[in-house]
Design a protein around this motif. Structure first.
Motif, mmCIF file in Angstrom:
data_model
loop_
_atom_site.group_PDB
_atom_site.id
_atom_site.type_symbol
_atom_site.label_atom_id
_atom_site.label_comp_id
_atom_site.label_asym_id
_atom_site.label_seq_id
_atom_site.Cartn_x
_atom_site.Cartn_y
_atom_site.Cartn_z
ATOM 1 N N ARG A 72 0.940 -1.525 0.218
ATOM 2 C CA ARG A 72 0.080 -0.087 -0.310
ATOM 3 C C ARG A 72 0.523 1.378 -0.033
ATOM 4 O O ARG A 72 0.200 2.401 -0.414
ATOM 5 N N ASP A 73 1.681 1.373 1.310
ATOM 6 C CA ASP A 73 2.530 2.590 0.659
ATOM 7 C C ASP A 73 4.773 1.996 0.377
ATOM 8 O O ASP A 73 5.323 3.470 1.478
ATOM 9 N N LEU A 112 10.631 0.567 6.247
ATOM 10 C CA LEU A 112 11.744 1.303 5.908
ATOM 11 C C LEU A 112 10.864 1.829 4.039
ATOM 12 O O LEU A 112 11.002 0.057 3.206
ATOM 13 N N PRO A 113 11.489 2.820 3.926
ATOM 14 C CA PRO A 113 10.365 3.021 2.655
ATOM 15 C C PRO A 113 11.095 2.558 1.700
ATOM 16 O O PRO A 113 12.751 1.974 1.163
#
Ligand SMILES: Nc1ncnc2c1ncn2[C@@H]1O[C@H](COP(=O)(O)OP(=O)(O)O)[C@@H](O)[C@H]1O
Ligand SMILES: [Mg+2]
Length: 97
Positions: A42-43, A96-97
């Motif tokens: 989702r992100d 962590l992106p």
């Protein structure tokens, strides 16, 4: 084969798990620890959680190793939080992106 993530994300996840698994063995007399690693589509965040069932250490305020983990997560634009609910061990959760 499972999809790979950017090298810096995989490397940071490895480092976080290694430190977060050392602590319960070293400080908490934990009998078990679980590691969960999942990509949240989702992100676009890699979520890493390490949860143990040990006693909470007296020196948590000092937390030099944990500070290093927080810095590492922050450098990637992520974050890491610790929770130690009374009598229920310790969990570290990183995103962590
Ligand atoms: N999983 C854990 N369970 C209980 N106490 C912990 C845990 N992780 C850290 N601590 C406490 O927090 C302190 C700081 O941990 P850390 O920053 O990793 O430094 P270090 O492991 O070098 O002592 C430890 O000395 C211990 O008292
Ligand atoms: Mg440590």
């Amino acid at each position: 084969m499972a999809a790979r993530l950017p090298e810096h994300v995989e490397g940071s996840a490895y480092y976080i798990v290694a430190e977060a698994l050392t602590n319960p063995a070293k400080h908490a007399r934990a009998s078990a620890a679980t590691v969960t690693v999942e990509v949240d589509a989702r992100d676009a965040v890699l979520r890493v959680a390490v949860c143990d069932d040990g006693a909470v250490g007296a020196d948590f305020a000092r937390c030099t190793g944990l500070v290093g983990l927080k810095d590492r997560a922050a450098a990637l634009g992520g974050r890491i939080v610790r929770q130690s609910p009374r009598g229920a061990g310790t969990s570290l959760r990183a995103g962590l992106p």
